[in-house]
Write a protein that holds these residues in place. Sequence first.
Motif, PDB file in Angstrom:
ATOM      1  N   ASP A 180       0.798  -1.225   0.000  1.00 20.06           N
ATOM      2  CA  ASP A 180       0.000   0.000   0.000  1.00 20.06           C
ATOM      3  C   ASP A 180       0.825   1.267   0.000  1.00 20.06           C
ATOM      4  OD1 ASP A 180      -2.274  -1.533   0.042  1.00 20.06           O
ATOM      5  OD2 ASP A 180      -2.575  -1.371   2.213  1.00 20.06           O
TER       6      ASP A 180
ATOM      7  N   ALA B 207      -6.741  -0.433   6.852  1.00 18.27           N
ATOM      8  CA  ALA B 207      -6.201  -1.068   5.651  1.00 18.27           C
ATOM      9  C   ALA B 207      -6.685  -2.501   5.524  1.00 18.27           C
ATOM     10  CB  ALA B 207      -4.673  -1.032   5.687  1.00 18.27           C
TER      11      ALA B 207
ATOM     12  N   TYR C  19      -3.110   7.690  -0.967  1.00 21.47           N
ATOM     13  CA  TYR C  19      -3.347   6.272  -0.702  1.00 21.47           C
ATOM     14  C   TYR C  19      -4.802   5.912  -0.962  1.00 21.47           C
ATOM     15  CZ  TYR C  19      -4.786   2.287   2.104  1.00 21.47           C
ATOM     16  OH  TYR C  19      -5.371   1.128   2.516  1.00 21.47           O
TER      17      TYR C  19
ATOM     18  N   ARG D  40      -6.499   3.284  -3.690  1.00 25.52           N
ATOM     19  CA  ARG D  40      -7.283   2.158  -3.205  1.00 25.52           C
ATOM     20  C   ARG D  40      -8.663   2.119  -3.849  1.00 25.52           C
ATOM     21  NH1 ARG D  40      -8.066   0.655   3.171  1.00 25.52           N
ATOM     22  NH2 ARG D  40      -9.911  -0.656   2.982  1.00 25.52           N
TER      23      ARG D  40
ATOM     24  N   PRO E 260      -7.655   2.225  -8.528  1.00 27.66           N
ATOM     25  CA  PRO E 260      -6.247   1.947  -8.837  1.00 27.66           C
ATOM     26  C   PRO E 260      -5.912   2.340 -10.274  1.00 27.66           C
ATOM     27  CG  PRO E 260      -7.296   0.052  -7.800  1.00 27.66           C
ATOM     28  CD  PRO E 260      -8.393   1.014  -8.142  1.00 27.66           C
TER      29      PRO E 260
ATOM     30  N   HIS F 213     -16.785   0.078  -0.494  1.00 31.70           N
ATOM     31  CA  HIS F 213     -15.620   0.850  -0.042  1.00 31.70           C
ATOM     32  C   HIS F 213     -15.863   1.477   1.338  1.00 31.70           C
ATOM     33  CE1 HIS F 213     -12.530   0.738  -3.084  1.00 31.70           C
ATOM     34  NE2 HIS F 213     -13.436   0.828  -4.020  1.00 31.70           N
TER      35      HIS F 213
END
Length: 485
Positions: free
Chosen positions: A30, A162, A179, A183, A186, A348
Amino acid sequence: MAQRRWHSDRQLTAINRTGLSAPARQAMIDMRIAPGTSVLDYGCGRGGDVRVLEGLDLNVSGWDPVYFPEGRLEPADIVLLTYVLNVIEDPAERQRTLKHAWDLTRTALVVSARLRWERNQIKGVEHSDGILTSRNTFQYLFAAGELRDYVQDITSVRCLSAAPGIVYAFKSEDARLGYMARRVAPGSEWLASQDAASAITAVVDYLERRGRIPSLDEMPGAMAGLLGHLRTSELHRLVHQAASPAKVEAGAKRTTLDTLLVLAVELFHGRGPSSSLPLAVQLDVRAFFSSYAEACQRADRLLLKLRDDSYVRRAMTGSAVGKFTPTALYVHRRALHRMPVVLRLYEHCASIAAGRPAAWTIAKLRHQGRGVSWLDYPDFDTDPHPRLLSSYIVDLGTLKSSFLSYADSTNRPLLHRKHEFLALEDPDASKYRRLTDSEVKAGLYEQPHLIGTEDGWQEALNRCGRVLRGHRLLHIEQQKRQESL
């Protein structure tokens, strides 16, 4: 005389590792940890992660009060606090340790801890706010959501889950948003470029995937150098001439939805100004929306739709992928990106609240209530009727999570009709569909309420005189003849 304060034998919880721990491995993926990134393993135990990271030529140091007291406790880009907090029996010391690790962090702090569902793996008695084991060690078990809240309270920054039991705290909003954007949506790798012609081909590929031409600041440095002699208007003309208009249109639609998804997830977690977004997302907003305010308004409406049961149900019934049941939609991870954007947002939000597990095969999204389960069928691709190994469940109403393991079960749940969980164009879908058709024709699905477990399915096979060989259904007599040849 003052009574001596009791201390647990924390050093006994340190284990010998031959590979990276799960939190360190997750951080490697990550955080895009690469040579030049400094890493501190705070409370490194016997130093297993340190040795593996050193073998990857990373600038890594470790410190442990028992095993590596001579280690350097100096600031680092990434600080790992791996299964440290849960072995500290003093709540005040727990907080001090987390605060010290945060103070040493330049970019991101990775905090991991054992979770409450592991209680049956620990032999001991209740003591203070945790468990005292027979070895005189201590374990405080966190709830998945509790760990994120705890780290947020001590660091005073917004944190992300995470994975179950792994929380990231970022020193800057830029790092956190970068980040999160990776996520949620991508990016693809750039095509290799050796000269100006191949660099233009790579830009064409980017345009077709994203729906817009990248800025020079987005391109890899070498590629930008190869194209630096071209005027912007000339580059745009060459690229648009070579690109497929249909692919560009599809890429623009996909990026618009991905941008809404990023902004909606960010609102779920608190939203900052446009300038705090990663450069690529800022440019997507400029390209596909009239303004940042308009993009945020559309993202806000999308998030509000998650509360509308009828809207969510319609999205599920209208989804091009997944198996719809009276209670939920089930989608394979390879097809998840093909769901309607509101359902992608649904999944998500659950992952950010309590972490998405590292190993999972199918996501289950409830439409009666709000909750997501990640189901692990490790043999999905090879077993015609894969067995369920584990499920991780997050309730979005309470943000509570639970974990169920079927590893020791002798009659595990299993899957039928595998093709229904995949996208139509999945390369394996037709093979799975042919198997389902043959099983229906053989009468194996006449009593669906009885075939959901290993024993029930085997009884149905026996009743119908059938046997499975890979993804082929055979008569038992046919199988016997093949074996006799």
